[in-house]
Motif scaffolding. Structure first.
Motif, mmCIF file in Angstrom:
data_model
loop_
_atom_site.group_PDB
_atom_site.id
_atom_site.type_symbol
_atom_site.label_atom_id
_atom_site.label_comp_id
_atom_site.label_asym_id
_atom_site.label_seq_id
_atom_site.Cartn_x
_atom_site.Cartn_y
_atom_site.Cartn_z
ATOM 1 N N GLU A 175 128.839 87.000 19.653
ATOM 2 C CA GLU A 175 129.371 86.450 18.411
ATOM 3 C C GLU A 175 129.666 84.961 18.565
ATOM 4 N N TRP A 176 130.175 84.577 19.738
ATOM 5 C CA TRP A 176 130.460 83.169 19.990
ATOM 6 C C TRP A 176 129.208 82.324 19.859
ATOM 7 N N VAL A 177 128.107 82.822 20.393
ATOM 8 C CA VAL A 177 126.829 82.113 20.319
ATOM 9 C C VAL A 177 126.462 81.826 18.869
ATOM 10 N N ARG A 178 126.620 82.828 18.024
ATOM 11 C CA ARG A 178 126.270 82.677 16.613
ATOM 12 C C ARG A 178 127.164 81.646 15.925
ATOM 13 N N TYR A 179 128.470 81.717 16.165
ATOM 14 C CA TYR A 179 129.396 80.805 15.509
ATOM 15 C C TYR A 179 129.345 79.402 16.110
ATOM 16 N N ASP A 180 128.990 79.296 17.386
ATOM 17 C CA ASP A 180 128.818 77.990 18.015
ATOM 18 C C ASP A 180 127.687 77.228 17.323
ATOM 19 N N PHE A 181 126.556 77.901 17.130
ATOM 20 C CA PHE A 181 125.459 77.235 16.423
ATOM 21 C C PHE A 181 125.859 76.904 14.988
ATOM 22 N N ALA A 182 126.536 77.835 14.322
ATOM 23 C CA ALA A 182 126.924 77.598 12.922
ATOM 24 C C ALA A 182 127.810 76.362 12.802
ATOM 25 N N PHE A 183 128.705 76.155 13.761
ATOM 26 C CA PHE A 183 129.584 74.988 13.714
ATOM 27 C C PHE A 183 128.792 73.697 13.941
ATOM 28 N N HIS A 184 127.962 73.671 14.969
ATOM 29 C CA HIS A 184 127.182 72.469 15.237
ATOM 30 C C HIS A 184 126.204 72.183 14.094
ATOM 31 N N ASN A 185 125.655 73.233 13.511
ATOM 32 C CA ASN A 185 124.740 73.046 12.386
ATOM 33 C C ASN A 185 125.476 72.514 11.166
ATOM 34 N N ALA A 186 126.707 72.985 10.956
ATOM 35 C CA ALA A 186 127.504 72.480 9.838
ATOM 36 C C ALA A 186 127.811 70.992 10.024
ATOM 37 N N LEU A 187 128.105 70.589 11.258
ATOM 38 C CA LEU A 187 128.415 69.185 11.529
ATOM 39 C C LEU A 187 127.265 68.262 11.111
ATOM 40 N N ILE A 188 126.035 68.714 11.282
ATOM 41 C CA ILE A 188 124.885 67.846 11.009
ATOM 42 C C ILE A 188 124.186 68.184 9.697
ATOM 43 N N SER A 189 124.753 69.105 8.941
ATOM 44 C CA SER A 189 124.063 69.632 7.754
ATOM 45 C C SER A 189 123.891 68.621 6.629
ATOM 46 N N ALA A 190 124.658 67.528 6.651
ATOM 47 C CA ALA A 190 124.546 66.518 5.595
ATOM 48 C C ALA A 190 123.615 65.377 5.987
ATOM 49 N N CYS A 191 122.800 65.577 7.025
ATOM 50 C CA CYS A 191 121.939 64.491 7.505
ATOM 51 C C CYS A 191 120.836 64.122 6.519
ATOM 52 N N TRP B 45 130.820 69.149 2.411
ATOM 53 C CA TRP B 45 130.464 69.115 3.836
ATOM 54 C C TRP B 45 131.713 69.283 4.701
ATOM 55 N N GLU B 46 132.785 68.586 4.343
ATOM 56 C CA GLU B 46 134.027 68.729 5.092
ATOM 57 C C GLU B 46 134.513 70.177 5.068
ATOM 58 N N GLY B 47 134.406 70.804 3.891
ATOM 59 C CA GLY B 47 134.823 72.203 3.770
ATOM 60 C C GLY B 47 133.989 73.125 4.643
ATOM 61 N N GLU B 48 132.697 72.842 4.728
ATOM 62 C CA GLU B 48 131.805 73.670 5.540
ATOM 63 C C GLU B 48 132.131 73.574 7.022
ATOM 64 N N ILE B 49 132.419 72.365 7.505
ATOM 65 C CA ILE B 49 132.703 72.250 8.934
ATOM 66 C C ILE B 49 134.080 72.833 9.278
ATOM 67 N N VAL B 50 135.035 72.708 8.363
ATOM 68 C CA VAL B 50 136.349 73.324 8.592
ATOM 69 C C VAL B 50 136.214 74.842 8.655
ATOM 70 N N SER B 51 135.441 75.418 7.733
ATOM 71 C CA SER B 51 135.233 76.859 7.700
ATOM 72 C C SER B 51 134.501 77.350 8.956
ATOM 73 N N ALA B 52 133.448 76.624 9.343
ATOM 74 C CA ALA B 52 132.679 77.010 10.523
ATOM 75 C C ALA B 52 133.532 76.925 11.782
ATOM 76 N N HIS B 53 134.364 75.902 11.868
ATOM 77 C CA HIS B 53 135.235 75.770 13.041
ATOM 78 C C HIS B 53 136.294 76.867 13.079
ATOM 79 N N HIS B 54 136.832 77.229 11.929
ATOM 80 C CA HIS B 54 137.838 78.292 11.867
ATOM 81 C C HIS B 54 137.283 79.595 12.452
ATOM 82 N N LYS B 55 136.066 79.947 12.091
ATOM 83 C CA LYS B 55 135.446 81.176 12.600
ATOM 84 C C LYS B 55 135.174 81.071 14.095
ATOM 85 N N LEU B 56 134.657 79.905 14.516
ATOM 86 C CA LEU B 56 134.373 79.695 15.936
ATOM 87 C C LEU B 56 135.655 79.761 16.756
ATOM 88 N N ALA B 57 136.720 79.121 16.276
ATOM 89 C CA ALA B 57 137.988 79.103 17.005
ATOM 90 C C ALA B 57 138.581 80.501 17.151
#
Length: 221
Positions: A132-148, A104-116
């Motif tokens: 593109e920002w819209v797509r990566y913004d959702f991907a980052f927020h989704n990664a943050l909550i993906s382990a719920c 999970w940590e790896g996923e959020i780091v990767s998603a943030h790298h692309k968004l940044a």
């Protein structure tokens, strides 16, 4: 493009929904069946089914005998959507921070790298990267909550996130360095397992997005 596992109805639903969220179909626009039939190359029965499905998501309004229209963009709906997003995302984030593992940590780091990377381009004036920002913004927020641990929670959040996103597409402007800082802080707080800090940052982040749209004065009362 329809893949082997996707029905025609599902493909039309996905396309029409994307056009509403991107504001290619504007808030309040009448959705006349014959033009839609030509635009999406499908039958009237499929269209009615898709429009009713979108109405259940509050993206389309059924107007009785008058047919359908894209849901209007109003201050009240934006505020309600922001409240729902905060409620769902906060709960899912709290669960994810508690349950998330190294993957999970790896996923959020990767998603943030692309968004940044996209945000750096936008700050440099490359406004064409907004989609593109819209797509990566959702991907980052989704990664943050993906382990719920709840598929239903993730699905509900994605639906509300898209409703919130429609307002940002209507505003058609990037929030600038503030949103970049928010995302960096969310990443660091999540990795530090600082639940209260992350929840407070998320609340500030969503409130800032709400105020950004309101300042454009594009919404009906």
């Amino acid at each position: 493009m329809i893949n082997s596992e996707e029905t025609i109805g599902e493909a039309i639903y996905r396309r029409l929904r994307a056009d509403i969220i991107s504001c290619d179909l504007a808030p309040g626009q009448k959705l006349k069946l014959e033009p839609l039939k030509a635009r999406y190359d499908t039958g009237l029965g499929t269209l009615r089914e898709v429009l009713n499905r979108l109405a259940s998501e509050d993206l389309v309004v059924a107007e009785g005998q008058k047919g359908f229209a894209v849901a209007p963009a109003t201050v009240a709906d934006l505020r309600e959507t922001a409240d729902l997003r905060l409620l769902l995302e906060s709960h899912a984030l709290k669960l994810s921070i508690a349950r998330g593992d190294l993957d999970w940590e790896g996923e959020i780091v990767s998603a943030h790298h692309k968004l940044a990377a996209i945000e750096k381009q936008l700050l440099g004036g490359q406004n064409k990267q907004t989609v593109e920002w819209v797509r990566y913004d959702f991907a980052f927020h989704n990664a943050l909550i993906s382990a719920c641990g709840s598929r239903s929670l993730l699905t509900m959040h994605a639906t509300i996130f898209d409703r919130f996103l429609r307002y940002h597409m209507l505003a058609a402007s990037f929030r600038g360095s503030g949103v970049v800082s928010d995302h960096r802080a969310l990443l660091e707080l999540a990795l530090a397992r600082d639940t209260q800090g992350a929840l407070a940052m998320l609340s500030t982040h969503i409130e800032s997005g709400l105020n950004h749209v309101l300042q454009t004065k594009l919404l009906a009362a």
